[in-house]
Enzyme design. Structure first.
Site, PDB file in Angstrom:
ATOM      1  N   HIS A 248      26.038  35.631 -80.734  1.00 24.82           N
ATOM      2  CA  HIS A 248      26.927  35.768 -79.446  1.00 24.82           C
ATOM      3  C   HIS A 248      27.068  37.066 -78.854  1.00 24.82           C
ATOM      4  O   HIS A 248      26.638  37.495 -77.556  1.00 24.82           O
ATOM      5  CB  HIS A 248      28.226  35.199 -79.707  1.00 24.82           C
TER       6      HIS A 248
HETATM    7  O1  RIB Z   1      32.807  32.682 -80.930  1.00 25.76           O
HETATM    8  C1  RIB Z   1      31.984  33.826 -81.207  1.00 25.76           C
HETATM    9  C2  RIB Z   1      32.802  35.006 -81.370  1.00 25.76           C
HETATM   10  O2  RIB Z   1      33.560  34.977 -82.294  1.00 25.76           O
HETATM   11  C3  RIB Z   1      31.797  36.365 -81.670  1.00 25.76           C
HETATM   12  O3  RIB Z   1      32.420  37.360 -81.023  1.00 25.76           O
HETATM   13  C4  RIB Z   1      31.868  36.268 -83.327  1.00 25.76           C
HETATM   14  O4  RIB Z   1      31.638  37.690 -83.660  1.00 25.76           O
HETATM   15  C5  RIB Z   1      33.370  36.093 -83.355  1.00 25.76           C
HETATM   16  O5  RIB Z   1      34.146  37.257 -83.209  1.00 25.76           O
END
Ligand code: RIB
Ligand code: CA
Length: 325
Positions: A248
């Site tokens: 992400h």
């Molecule tokens: O949902 C994904 C997010 O949550 C990303 O930033 C991952 O590192 C967690 O923090």
């Protein structure tokens, strides 16, 4: 190339570590400060990871430890996703330093006040410390050049609750306060939500290319990322997604730097706090039923393959140069 100065508030976390490595390797960025926010793992482990990652990457920015817990919600952690230490199977040396003596909220405020209008805020974890910074300095939305964050899900299933995404679910009150405070900011914050970031799917081929990165550059951070990613793949396989990983944070970081690899669309978004089933959901008012002007620019039309190529090219160039990153 002018350097883009960034304040990075993150919760490494495997994808956070990739995003930090990318930002350190990119020739057009300056990491002006790092805030450690409890999220994927508890704040002490996040801070330890930030200190070690920064040392391995040769970063000299101040790194400040954030709050011990969310504003209201009881803490939750994602050891199953990121490993008990937060970086999967990676074995890290102990950090040499302890970081900046200020707390995370104060570092947000001091750096933004010192460089008014210059710094891009990038939040890759929960919004706890940014919300606390806004209590100290309500002018933060106008002191920052722009805010970008990974979080939320718009008309898309959650990854934490059925309708909630992790960064928002950890501290919904903080996220709601941040969105409210940044409403009317000179530039709408950019939101990289799940429906955008889940288009970035690392496969075995991607993992092989990170192994090649480690072999080609010999940079210790590359092996750390390989060992971390293996755990991430194991989690996604156990979670029913097959041998892959949704990665992400790096997409949101790369868009903040390049404004490329995705488009943006204005949308009015708020955070559900009272829902018995939907607490932590980011609700997008697509039809304008609330009569409120759009407060965010949401990433859309992502080009994931182009982004992954850019990510690896940047890491090879940045980690491969003598004394690189
Ligand atoms: O949902 C994904 C997010 O949550 C990303 O930033 C991952 O590192 C967690 O923090
Ligand atoms: Ca994160």
């Amino acid at each position: 190339m002018a350097s883009l100065p960034l304040l990075v508030d993150c919760d490494p976390g495997i994808d956070d570590a990739i995003a930090l490595s990318y930002l350190a390797a990119h020739p057009g960025t300056e990491i002006a400060g790092i805030i450690s926010t409890g999220g994927n793992v508890e704040v002490a482990a996040v801070h330890r990871n930030n200190l070690v990652l920064a040392e391995q990457l040769g970063l000299e920015a101040p790194i400040a430890r954030g709050a011990e817990r969310p504003l209201v919600q009881e803490p939750i952690f994602a050891d199953d996703t990121h490993g008990p230490g937060g970086l999967g199977h990676a074995v890290l040396p102990a950090p040499a330093g302890t970081g900046d003596p200020r707390n995370g909220a104060q570092l947000w405020v001091d750096l933004a006040r010192a460089r008014p209008g210059e710094l891009v805020g990038l939040v890759l974890g929960p919004h706890t410390n940014l919300a606390l910074a806004l209590e100290i300095e309500p002018e933060l939305p106008r002191l920052l050049r722009r805010l970008h964050f990974m979080g939320g899900a718009i008309n898309h299933r959650g990854n934490t609750g059925p309708t909630s995404e992790w960064n928002i679910a950890v501290d919904p009150e903080a996220a709601q306060r941040v969105l409210a405070a940044f409403t009317g900011a000179p530039q709408r914050p950019v939101m990289g939500s799940l429906e955008a970031t889940e288009t970035v799917r690392f496969t075995q081929d991607t993992l092989d290319r990170f192994t090649e990165l480690a072999e080609a550059t010999g940079h210790p951070i590359a092996q750390i990322l390989v060992d971390a990613l293996r755990f991430y793949f194991e989690f996604h396989e156990a979670d029913g997604f097959g041998w892959m990983a949704h990665v992400h944070d790096p997409l949101v970081a790369a868009h903040a730097v390049t404004e490329d690899f995705a488009s943006i669309r204005p949308l009015t978004v708020d955070v559900e706090l009272a829902g018995t089933l939907t607490r932590g959901q980011t609700v997008g008012d697509e039809l304008g039923r609330w009569g409120r002007a759009p407060n965010l620019d949401v990433l859309t039309d992502v080009r994931p393959e182009e982004f992954i190529e850019h990510l690896l090219e940047t890491l090879h160039a940045g980690l491969g140069r003598p004394g690189g990153a």
